[in-house]
Motif scaffolding. Structure first.
Motif, PDB file in Angstrom:
ATOM      1  N   TYR A 184       0.846  -1.192   0.000  1.00 55.58           N
ATOM      2  CA  TYR A 184       0.000   0.000   0.000  1.00 55.58           C
ATOM      3  C   TYR A 184       0.880   1.241   0.000  1.00 55.58           C
ATOM      4  CZ  TYR A 184      -4.147  -2.799   1.002  1.00 55.58           C
ATOM      5  OH  TYR A 184      -5.175  -3.708   0.926  1.00 55.58           O
ATOM      6  N   ILE A 185       0.366   2.302  -0.615  1.00 57.75           N
ATOM      7  CA  ILE A 185       1.067   3.580  -0.666  1.00 57.75           C
ATOM      8  C   ILE A 185       0.326   4.537   0.252  1.00 57.75           C
ATOM      9  CG2 ILE A 185       1.795   5.477  -2.162  1.00 57.75           C
ATOM     10  CD1 ILE A 185       1.294   3.197  -4.469  1.00 57.75           C
ATOM     11  N   GLN A 186       1.012   5.036   1.282  1.00 56.95           N
ATOM     12  CA  GLN A 186       0.358   5.935   2.219  1.00 56.95           C
ATOM     13  C   GLN A 186       0.154   7.298   1.561  1.00 56.95           C
ATOM     14  OE1 GLN A 186       2.302   6.529   6.025  1.00 56.95           O
ATOM     15  NE2 GLN A 186       0.299   6.709   6.995  1.00 56.95           N
ATOM     16  N   MET A 199       0.682  -5.423   5.345  1.00 55.68           N
ATOM     17  CA  MET A 199       1.471  -5.472   4.119  1.00 55.68           C
ATOM     18  C   MET A 199       2.495  -4.349   4.118  1.00 55.68           C
ATOM     19  SD  MET A 199      -0.971  -6.390   0.917  1.00 55.68           S
ATOM     20  CE  MET A 199      -1.684  -8.029   0.753  1.00 55.68           C
ATOM     21  N   PRO A 200       3.503  -4.426   3.231  1.00 60.65           N
ATOM     22  CA  PRO A 200       4.466  -3.328   3.138  1.00 60.65           C
ATOM     23  C   PRO A 200       3.772  -2.012   2.798  1.00 60.65           C
ATOM     24  CG  PRO A 200       5.225  -5.254   1.910  1.00 60.65           C
ATOM     25  CD  PRO A 200       3.816  -5.531   2.314  1.00 60.65           C
ATOM     26  N   ILE A 201       4.310  -0.918   3.339  1.00 61.23           N
ATOM     27  CA  ILE A 201       3.735   0.404   3.091  1.00 61.23           C
ATOM     28  C   ILE A 201       4.819   1.325   2.526  1.00 61.23           C
ATOM     29  CG2 ILE A 201       2.612   2.417   4.117  1.00 61.23           C
ATOM     30  CD1 ILE A 201       1.541   0.613   6.296  1.00 61.23           C
ATOM     31  N   PHE A 202       4.514   1.989   1.420  1.00 62.21           N
ATOM     32  CA  PHE A 202       5.379   3.023   0.872  1.00 62.21           C
ATOM     33  C   PHE A 202       5.045   4.326   1.584  1.00 62.21           C
ATOM     34  CE2 PHE A 202       5.419  -0.178  -2.365  1.00 62.21           C
ATOM     35  CZ  PHE A 202       6.635  -0.043  -3.024  1.00 62.21           C
ATOM     36  N   GLU A 203       6.028   4.917   2.253  1.00 59.09           N
ATOM     37  CA  GLU A 203       5.792   6.136   3.014  1.00 59.09           C
ATOM     38  C   GLU A 203       6.720   7.252   2.541  1.00 59.09           C
ATOM     39  OE1 GLU A 203       6.613   4.662   6.960  1.00 59.09           O
ATOM     40  OE2 GLU A 203       4.510   4.180   7.319  1.00 59.09           O
ATOM     41  N   GLY A 204       6.148   8.449   2.371  1.00 54.51           N
ATOM     42  CA  GLY A 204       6.952   9.626   2.064  1.00 54.51           C
ATOM     43  C   GLY A 204       7.336   9.797   0.606  1.00 54.51           C
ATOM     44  N   TRP A 205       6.603   9.159  -0.298  1.00 54.10           N
ATOM     45  CA  TRP A 205       6.962   9.212  -1.712  1.00 54.10           C
ATOM     46  C   TRP A 205       6.116  10.206  -2.489  1.00 54.10           C
ATOM     47  CZ3 TRP A 205      11.177   6.827  -3.585  1.00 54.10           C
ATOM     48  CH2 TRP A 205      11.743   5.811  -2.791  1.00 54.10           C
ATOM     49  N   ARG A 218       9.312 -10.130  -0.096  1.00 53.35           N
ATOM     50  CA  ARG A 218       8.379  -9.005   0.098  1.00 53.35           C
ATOM     51  C   ARG A 218       7.669  -9.111   1.433  1.00 53.35           C
ATOM     52  NH1 ARG A 218       5.967  -9.414  -5.399  1.00 53.35           N
ATOM     53  NH2 ARG A 218       4.134 -10.252  -4.345  1.00 53.35           N
ATOM     54  N   ASN A 219       7.365 -10.340   1.843  1.00 58.51           N
ATOM     55  CA  ASN A 219       6.637 -10.545   3.104  1.00 58.51           C
ATOM     56  C   ASN A 219       7.466 -10.151   4.326  1.00 58.51           C
ATOM     57  OD1 ASN A 219       4.399 -11.455   1.744  1.00 58.51           O
ATOM     58  ND2 ASN A 219       4.867 -13.629   2.016  1.00 58.51           N
ATOM     59  N   GLN A 220       8.771  -9.993   4.138  1.00 55.16           N
ATOM     60  CA  GLN A 220       9.637  -9.579   5.246  1.00 55.16           C
ATOM     61  C   GLN A 220       9.684  -8.059   5.405  1.00 55.16           C
ATOM     62  OE1 GLN A 220      11.281 -11.449   7.455  1.00 55.16           O
ATOM     63  NE2 GLN A 220      10.548 -13.365   6.567  1.00 55.16           N
ATOM     64  N   ILE A 221       9.153  -7.339   4.416  1.00 56.80           N
ATOM     65  CA  ILE A 221       9.282  -5.884   4.387  1.00 56.80           C
ATOM     66  C   ILE A 221       8.092  -5.219   5.077  1.00 56.80           C
ATOM     67  CG2 ILE A 221       9.458  -3.859   2.877  1.00 56.80           C
ATOM     68  CD1 ILE A 221      10.749  -5.798   0.806  1.00 56.80           C
TER      69      ILE A 221
END
Length: 200
Positions: free
Chosen positions: A80-82, A109-115, A137-140
């Motif tokens: 997901y992208i925050q 799930m992994p989150i994209f932050e600050g992009w 990916r599941n580790q991120i």
């Protein structure tokens, strides 16, 4: 019969969609209730629907004399992208759906932050990210920009590791990360040289 209402599409059943709405799918398909049942061209409609980037597979079935079913398979969400108070889904084909934000994630799930989503580097990053093997990916946990080195990305993992890697090498270099899984918390440098620094 061909001129009677009995030969017109009376209902369309859509299944399998999670992000896309029935209205979006109907509009893109070109199907209208009341149109000629025999005028419905399966290949053409399936082709129309494949233009929606969220759709992985589509199967149109005609049920004589007047009913249609559309079975949709959407690409799975990989991150997901925050975006302020919402989260934009990133799909397995690299597409993200800014028109379909959610306020809570279906699962962790992994989150994209600050992009900045408008930058070319972000598009390159998401394209690289979806190529990372699922087990890695599941580790991120989170993906952040490297403020001082815009060509790099910083990933935080469930094992307490900070991973530094070039955006254009992300998919390939992250395959090396499992070698560091048993290390104590610290920084994993997957750059021109590969090394580990204990502590964050």
């Amino acid at each position: 019969f061909l001129r009677s209402p009995l030969s017109h599409v009376s209902s369309v059943t859509i299944t399998g969609n999670h992000f896309l709405t029935k209205q979006e799918i109907m509009k893109q398909s070109g199907i209208r209730t009341g149109m000629s049942f025999f005028g419905v061209k399966t290949i053409e409609i399936e082709s129309n629907l494949h233009r929606l980037r969220a759709i992985k597979q589509v199967d149109l079935q005609k049920h004589f004399p007047s009913k249609l079913t559309i079975q949709i398979v959407e690409y799975p969400v990989v991150a997901y992208i925050q975006d302020e108070q919402t989260f934009i889904p990133l799909l397995a084909n690299g597409a993200f759906l800014p028109t379909h934000p959610v306020t809570s994630m279906m699962k962790e799930m992994p989150i994209f932050e600050g992009w900045d989503q408008e930058k070319a580097s972000f598009s390159k990053l998401t394209s690289q990210f979806v190529q990372v093997p699922v087990s890695i990916r599941n580790q991120i946990v989170a993906i952040h920009p490297n403020e001082s080195k815009p060509e790099q990305v910083v990933l935080w993992t469930r094992r307490g590791h900070k991973v530094e890697v070039r955006i254009d090498q992300l998919a390939e270099r992250m395959k090396l990360y499992p070698k560091f899984l048993n290390q104590s918390p610290g920084t994993v440098h997957l750059l021109d040289s590969i090394w580990f620094t204990p502590g964050n």
